[in-house]
Scaffold this motif. Structure first.
Motif, PDB file in Angstrom:
ATOM      1  N   UNK A   1       6.990  26.011  -9.666  1.00 22.35           N
ATOM      2  CA  UNK A   1       8.311  26.297  -8.862  1.00 22.35           C
ATOM      3  C   UNK A   1       8.896  27.844  -9.017  1.00 22.35           C
ATOM      4  N   UNK A   2       8.762  28.232 -10.360  1.00 26.57           N
ATOM      5  CA  UNK A   2       9.469  29.465 -10.546  1.00 26.57           C
ATOM      6  C   UNK A   2       8.405  30.703 -10.292  1.00 26.57           C
ATOM      7  N   UNK A   3       7.154  30.818 -10.706  1.00 25.62           N
ATOM      8  CA  UNK A   3       6.415  31.888  -9.953  1.00 25.62           C
ATOM      9  C   UNK A   3       4.928  31.209  -9.787  1.00 25.62           C
ATOM     10  N   UNK A   4       5.050  29.957  -9.912  1.00 20.43           N
ATOM     11  CA  UNK A   4       3.574  29.322  -9.476  1.00 20.43           C
ATOM     12  C   UNK A   4       2.452  29.735 -10.429  1.00 20.43           C
ATOM     13  N   UNK A   5       2.946  29.925 -11.693  1.00 25.45           N
ATOM     14  CA  UNK A   5       1.814  30.280 -12.879  1.00 25.45           C
ATOM     15  C   UNK A   5       0.715  29.053 -12.890  1.00 25.45           C
ATOM     16  N   UNK A   6       1.039  27.941 -12.747  1.00 28.45           N
ATOM     17  CA  UNK A   6       0.267  26.668 -12.922  1.00 28.45           C
ATOM     18  C   UNK A   6      -0.557  26.730 -11.900  1.00 28.45           C
ATOM     19  N   UNK A   7      -0.374  26.795 -10.492  1.00 29.93           N
ATOM     20  CA  UNK A   7      -1.294  26.637  -9.334  1.00 29.93           C
ATOM     21  C   UNK A   7      -2.132  27.747  -9.773  1.00 29.93           C
ATOM     22  N   UNK A   8      -1.584  28.985  -9.953  1.00 35.81           N
ATOM     23  CA  UNK A   8      -2.358  30.344 -10.048  1.00 35.81           C
ATOM     24  C   UNK A   8      -3.533  30.249 -11.060  1.00 35.81           C
ATOM     25  N   UNK A   9      -2.991  29.334 -12.482  1.00 36.05           N
ATOM     26  CA  UNK A   9      -4.192  29.306 -13.124  1.00 36.05           C
ATOM     27  C   UNK A   9      -5.330  28.300 -12.700  1.00 36.05           C
TER      28      UNK A   9
ATOM     29  N   UNK B   1       0.755  -1.129  -0.076  1.00 35.14           N
ATOM     30  CA  UNK B   1       0.117  -0.045  -0.213  1.00 35.14           C
ATOM     31  C   UNK B   1       0.738   1.218   0.052  1.00 35.14           C
ATOM     32  N   UNK B   2       1.970   1.317   0.899  1.00 38.56           N
ATOM     33  CA  UNK B   2       2.880   2.368   0.985  1.00 38.56           C
ATOM     34  C   UNK B   2       3.491   2.564  -0.559  1.00 38.56           C
ATOM     35  N   UNK B   3       3.942   1.902  -1.054  1.00 36.83           N
ATOM     36  CA  UNK B   3       4.711   1.871  -2.478  1.00 36.83           C
ATOM     37  C   UNK B   3       3.616   2.223  -3.527  1.00 36.83           C
ATOM     38  N   UNK B   4       2.119   1.793  -3.357  1.00 38.63           N
ATOM     39  CA  UNK B   4       1.561   2.308  -4.618  1.00 38.63           C
ATOM     40  C   UNK B   4       0.958   3.687  -4.108  1.00 38.63           C
ATOM     41  N   UNK B   5       0.814   4.187  -2.989  1.00 36.24           N
ATOM     42  CA  UNK B   5       0.481   5.443  -2.687  1.00 36.24           C
ATOM     43  C   UNK B   5       1.362   6.449  -2.757  1.00 36.24           C
ATOM     44  N   UNK B   6       2.873   5.904  -2.310  1.00 39.11           N
ATOM     45  CA  UNK B   6       3.844   6.732  -2.410  1.00 39.11           C
ATOM     46  C   UNK B   6       4.379   7.236  -3.713  1.00 39.11           C
ATOM     47  N   UNK B   7       4.368   6.043  -4.613  1.00 41.48           N
ATOM     48  CA  UNK B   7       4.648   6.363  -6.191  1.00 41.48           C
ATOM     49  C   UNK B   7       3.687   7.449  -6.640  1.00 41.48           C
ATOM     50  N   UNK B   8       2.515   7.292  -6.253  1.00 38.08           N
ATOM     51  CA  UNK B   8       1.638   8.323  -7.042  1.00 38.08           C
ATOM     52  C   UNK B   8       1.884   9.685  -6.512  1.00 38.08           C
ATOM     53  N   UNK B   9       2.295   9.714  -5.046  1.00 42.48           N
ATOM     54  CA  UNK B   9       2.612  11.249  -4.671  1.00 42.48           C
ATOM     55  C   UNK B   9       3.811  11.646  -5.389  1.00 42.48           C
ATOM     56  N   UNK B  10       5.080  10.730  -5.384  1.00 44.57           N
ATOM     57  CA  UNK B  10       6.007  11.116  -5.886  1.00 44.57           C
ATOM     58  C   UNK B  10       6.080  11.541  -7.284  1.00 44.57           C
ATOM     59  N   UNK B  11       5.184  10.733  -8.186  1.00 41.49           N
ATOM     60  CA  UNK B  11       5.046  11.041  -9.485  1.00 41.49           C
ATOM     61  C   UNK B  11       4.419  12.467  -9.832  1.00 41.49           C
ATOM     62  N   UNK B  12       3.441  12.728  -8.861  1.00 41.78           N
ATOM     63  CA  UNK B  12       2.602  13.867  -8.903  1.00 41.78           C
ATOM     64  C   UNK B  12       3.519  15.008  -8.827  1.00 41.78           C
ATOM     65  N   UNK B  13       4.127  14.961  -7.545  1.00 39.31           N
ATOM     66  CA  UNK B  13       5.214  15.941  -7.216  1.00 39.31           C
ATOM     67  C   UNK B  13       6.392  16.496  -8.106  1.00 39.31           C
ATOM     68  N   UNK B  14       6.957  15.139  -8.638  1.00 41.64           N
ATOM     69  CA  UNK B  14       8.068  15.269  -9.425  1.00 41.64           C
ATOM     70  C   UNK B  14       7.564  15.856 -10.887  1.00 41.64           C
ATOM     71  N   UNK B  15       6.160  15.707 -11.251  1.00 35.04           N
ATOM     72  CA  UNK B  15       5.618  16.347 -12.493  1.00 35.04           C
ATOM     73  C   UNK B  15       5.613  17.875 -12.114  1.00 35.04           C
ATOM     74  N   UNK B  16       5.213  18.356 -11.183  1.00 40.69           N
ATOM     75  CA  UNK B  16       4.972  19.651 -10.807  1.00 40.69           C
ATOM     76  C   UNK B  16       6.430  20.380 -10.607  1.00 40.69           C
TER      77      UNK B  16
END
Length: 214
Positions: A58-66, A33-48
């Protein structure tokens, strides 16, 4: 009724709860369960983290602002807004007005990656799972379902199993260092849940302390 608030009672967990959330024999299940959930979070975070241009976090947060501007918009009737709760829409609008995307973009991106790394390595699984579940809840409040309901449920289960979920991982060494020993009291398996009444224990101690009659 007063005794309900004054008596100290400790209710033990039933055997099924101890087996699911406190038995190291299920550590291999929680590892999966840890690996499944952890990989989902790591993949999502690394993509951002690696996103650039208009979708960067990271630069100016334009993605989250939109994303915030899209979910905070209130369409004309009969269309329904993305966010159901007005108080949460107000919170998002507050972040927009104060240009919090510069800070929150980094917090979200690195936070997701940190949760993923913590779960995969089994380091402070309870804290990582709580943090992940909190982000899942916020994404769902923002109107984004996707995989969030499943990850939220699995995160809650990892929180309940925090003592053994990281046993095959770094928690096996980290938690004892913080004062959480991996030891079980012998002979406790299979017992029914019981209520320990502190007053009854005190009366029993008083009886044992009485002087013996000649």
């Amino acid at each position: 009724m007063a005794n309900v608030f004054t008596q100290r009672r400790i209710i033990s967990d039933p055997p099924i709860a101890r087996f699911l959330f406190s038995d190291t024999r299920l550590a291999v299940v929680w590892l999966a369960v840890r690996i499944y959930v952890g990989w989902a979070w790591l993949e999502a975070g690394w993509h951002k983290i690696e996103a650039v241009g208009a979708s960067n976090y990271i630069a100016d947060g334009a993605g989250i602002f939109a994303f915030w501007k899209w979910i905070a918009a209130v369409p004309a009737l009969p269309a329904k807004p993305v966010i159901t709760y007005d108080w949460y829409r107000g919170f998002i609008q507050f972040l927009i007005d104060n240009h919090a995307e510069v800070v929150m973009g980094k917090v979200i991106a690195f936070g997701e990656a940190a949760v993923g790394i913590g779960l995969i390595l089994g380091a402070f699984v309870g804290i990582a799972a709580v943090s992940g579940a909190f982000m899942n809840l916020n994404f769902m409040l923002a109107g984004s379902a996707s995989t969030n309901p499943v990850l939220l449920l699995l995160g809650i289960l990892l929180v309940l199993a925090w003592k053994t979920a990281g046993y095959i991982g770094l928690d096996r060494f980290l938690l004892p260092m913080l004062g959480t020993p991996w030891s079980a009291k012998g002979g406790s398996e299979g017992r029914r849940p019981r209520i320990i009444d502190s007053n009854l224990r005190r009366r029993h101690s008083d009886v044992k302390a009485l002087p013996s009659q000649p």
